[in-house]
Design an enzyme around this catalytic site. Structure first.
Site, short mmCIF file in Angstrom:
data_model
loop_
_atom_site.label_atom_id
_atom_site.label_comp_id
_atom_site.label_asym_id
_atom_site.label_seq_id
_atom_site.Cartn_x
_atom_site.Cartn_y
_atom_site.Cartn_z
N HIS A 17 -4.86 0.36 2.94
CA HIS A 17 -4.99 1.58 2.14
C HIS A 17 -3.89 1.68 1.10
O HIS A 17 -2.90 0.98 1.15
CB HIS A 17 -4.84 2.83 3.04
CG HIS A 17 -6.03 3.12 3.87
ND1 HIS A 17 -6.72 4.29 3.76
CD2 HIS A 17 -6.63 2.42 4.85
CE1 HIS A 17 -7.72 4.29 4.64
NE2 HIS A 17 -7.68 3.17 5.31
N GLU A 93 -0.34 0.78 4.65
CA GLU A 93 -0.31 1.65 3.48
C GLU A 93 0.61 1.07 2.41
O GLU A 93 1.70 0.60 2.71
CB GLU A 93 0.19 3.04 3.86
CG GLU A 93 -0.71 3.78 4.83
CD GLU A 93 -1.92 4.45 4.19
OE1 GLU A 93 -2.16 4.24 2.98
OE2 GLU A 93 -2.63 5.17 4.91
#
Length: 163
Positions: A17, A93
């Protein structure tokens, strides 16, 4: 895809992500899942420590605050996979802004750094591979260098303004 995962099992899972809030590369683990224990903690710690050594953009201290034990949200993909397959699973992330732990004010976070972060994931995967389905209590022999570090979303970096 899920049928094939059921057929073959899953040893490790990364959901990739971009994060709009935290200006760091980090892993969000599955600490809140009911099956989180010494095995998954050791795998997560060793994987993230090796990843931090392999790529200076990755770090261990800042991430989402771990969910309380047994209170993990099952609507988070990596949590669901960690629970379903009892495997190392995390959300990786990357920042949309510059990465404050390894700042590059001229170029910021960019496609090249993303590709290098992806390429460097192979080293930590190789590092934990022997332990992914280890039957014994390997976590008792994990070195301090590879120990799990409980992350926090609270960070303070003096001298850096909002990127």
């Amino acid at each position: 895809v899920l049928s094939k995962m059921d057929e073959t099992n899953v040893d490790v899972f990364l959901d990739i992500h971009g994060d709009e809030g935290l200006p760091f590369c980090f892993l969000a683990g599955s600490e809140g899942m009911p099956n989180w224990g010494p095995r998954l903690e050791a795998l997560h710690g060793a994987f993230l420590a090796a990843y931090s050594r392999a790529n200076s953009d990755m770090q261990q201290a800042v991430a989402y605050d771990p969910e309380p034990a047994g209170k993990g949200r099952m609507n988070i993909c990596s949590n669901q996979i960690a629970f379903q397959y009892d495997c190392l699973a995390a959300t990786l992330e990357m920042p949309f802004k510059d990465c404050l732990s390894n700042s590059d004010p001229e170029r910021g976070w960019n496609p090249t750094r993303s590709m290098l972060l992806g390429k460097s994931v192979l080293e930590p995967l190789a590092h934990v591979h022997p332990y992914l389905r280890e039957e014994g209590e390997f976590w008792k022999d994990v070195t301090q260098e590879d120990a799990y570090i409980r992350p926090s979303s609270n960070y303070e970096i003096e001298g850096l303004s909002e990127l």
